[in-house]
Design an enzyme around this catalytic site. Structure first.
Site, PDB file in Angstrom:
ATOM      1  CB  CYS A 108      11.832   2.175  22.155  1.00  0.00           C
ATOM      2  SG  CYS A 108      12.619   3.141  20.847  1.00  0.00           S
ATOM      3  CB  CYS A 111      15.598   0.814  21.348  1.00  0.00           C
ATOM      4  SG  CYS A 111      14.495  -0.197  20.355  1.00  0.00           S
ATOM      5  CB  CYS A 125      10.189   1.643  18.353  1.00  0.00           C
ATOM      6  SG  CYS A 125      11.043   0.225  19.048  1.00  0.00           S
ATOM      7  CG  HIS A 131      -8.488   5.701  10.856  1.00  0.00           C
ATOM      8  ND1 HIS A 131      -9.510   5.386  10.005  1.00  0.00           N
ATOM      9  CD2 HIS A 131      -9.069   5.930  12.052  1.00  0.00           C
ATOM     10  CE1 HIS A 131     -10.665   5.403  10.676  1.00  0.00           C
ATOM     11  NE2 HIS A 131     -10.428   5.738  11.909  1.00  0.00           N
ATOM     12  NE  ARG A 139      -3.629  -0.077   2.483  1.00  0.00           N
ATOM     13  CZ  ARG A 139      -4.100   0.188   3.692  1.00  0.00           C
ATOM     14  NH1 ARG A 139      -3.907  -0.694   4.674  1.00  0.00           N
ATOM     15  NH2 ARG A 139      -4.751   1.295   3.936  1.00  0.00           N
TER      16      ARG A 139
END
Ligand code: BV8
Length: 315
Positions: free
Chosen positions: A139, A215, A134, A126, A75
């Site tokens: 994180c 991270c 993450c 949305h 998409r």
């Protein structure tokens, strides 16, 4: 082909639009159909066979992040190949003309932004295909990311061609929908463990998927709101503040949406309770629950392609 707009509807709407100060627009996938992007429903739409709804969930991502990332990578790719259509530009122009105007879009394709819709008057209910964040609970990394493919393993299979060029919704969306139905039936088949011999959905390893650069060990996810996830608090609060101001709402435009998904669809009723008249712009008179059936005699239903109708009625 869209039926002609009646002169009396056009005149009464244009007069009301000129006199309107506070306007809401609720947009859905139908606005991007003419740009060649599949709607969630409609002919071959991603949602018709429920794959999108089953893939757009935290559960699906936890079960098979590789499959869900392939769905989103496809998409992202299609949205980047698509162009904003005259409907996107007309809406952005109206927002510039009417300062107390707010667009609430359910679309995650980035086309409003590329049509230069004023960002202060646009809420993406949305999220966006081009936000990633993450998944590690400790994180807070999130970023905009337009890299296509986002990782080499998520490159789109060569069988998937580009969306049809900008044109009428029928040509663009159908062409893409047939593609998307091939792709999404393959995705669904994979999900149902029945491999589709047309487009093989490879098994991807976690290491093939986008990893958090901050991270270093969190898997990145698409920055969209999945089913059974809450909409962003700050978005909901900003919209509530706008709606709950003391002033009435003059008009709500319900553009290219089946208005089935909540809480997005609830904004139509909220606007009506604040005095708004309703203008529905939709290809299909029957596919707008609460839209056409919830219309009062002084409301409007403009039947046809939003890419054709919006420029005409916003003049
Ligand atoms: C939440 C991002 C609290 C991801 C999307 C049972 C009953 C009722 C509600 C629920 C229920 N069970 C659960 C719910 C709530 C649920 C929901 O509404 N489910 C639906 C299936 C009923 N909602 C949620 O989960 C929301 N969160 O409620 O949080 C909560 C928390 C925990 C547990 C429970 C509740 C979050 C919803 C967000 C989902 N994410 N997108 C992604 O994109 O992958 S939704 C996604 O689908 C879109 O964003 C959009 O909102 C929706 C599709 O709708 P449309 O855009 O309208 O598209 P559609 O294809 O349906 O219609 C297109 C229309 O255009 C048609 O009318 C067609 O005629 C027309 N058209 C076509 N071409 C054109 C055109 N019109 C004009 N011109 C054209 N050319």
């Amino acid at each position: 082909m869209s039926p002609p707009i009646s002169q009396s509807d056009l005149e009464s709407f244009s007069k009301h639009l000129r006199n309107s100060e506070r306007i809401l627009a609720l947009c859905g996938a139908g606005l991007s159909a003419a740009s060649g992007l599949p709607t969630f429903r409609g002919v071959g739409g991603l949602w018709r066979s429920h794959e999108a709804q089953r893939l757009a969930t935290p559960q699906a991502f936890a079960n098979d992040p590789g499959l869900v990332w392939q769905f989103y990578s496809y998409r992202r790719h299609m949205a980047l190949q698509a162009q904003p259509n005259p409907g996107h530009f007309a809406l952005a122009e109206l927002a510039r003309r009417k300062k107390d105007f707010l667009t609430l879009s359910q679309n995650v394709d980035g086309l409003h932004q590329r049509a230069r819709h004023p960002s202060s008057q646009l809420h993406l209910l949305h999220g966006s295909l081009f936000d990633v964040r993450c998944t590690a609970f400790y994180c807070n990394y999130s970023e905009q990311n337009f890299t296509d493919p986002i990782t080499p393993a998520l490159a789109i299979p060569k069988e998937v061609t580009q969306p049809a060029p900008l044109g009428t919704a029928e040509s663009g969306a159908e062409a893409t929908n047939s593609l998307s139905s091939a792709m999404q039936s393959a995705l669904a088949a994979k999900e149902l463990d029945i491999a589709d011999d047309r487009i093989e959905i490879p098994e991807l390893d976690i290491k093939d998927l986008p990893q958090c650069p901050k991270c270093g060990n969190g898997l990145l996810r698409p920055g969209v709101v999945w089913f059974n996830e809450l909409l962003p608090r700050q978005t909901i609060d900003a919209i509530s503040k706008w709606i709950d101001s003391s002033k009435k709402i003059d008009l709500i435009l319900v553009i290219g949406t089946s208005a089935r998904v909540t809480p997005a669809a609830d904004y139509v009723e909220e606007a009506k309770e604040k005095g708004a008249r309703v203008a529905v712009i939709n290809m299909d008179r029957a596919d707008t629950p609460g839209g056409i059936y919830g219309l009062e005699k002084e409301d409007w239903f403009f039947e046809g392609d939003a890419a054709v109708i919006l420029p005409e009625i916003f003049q």
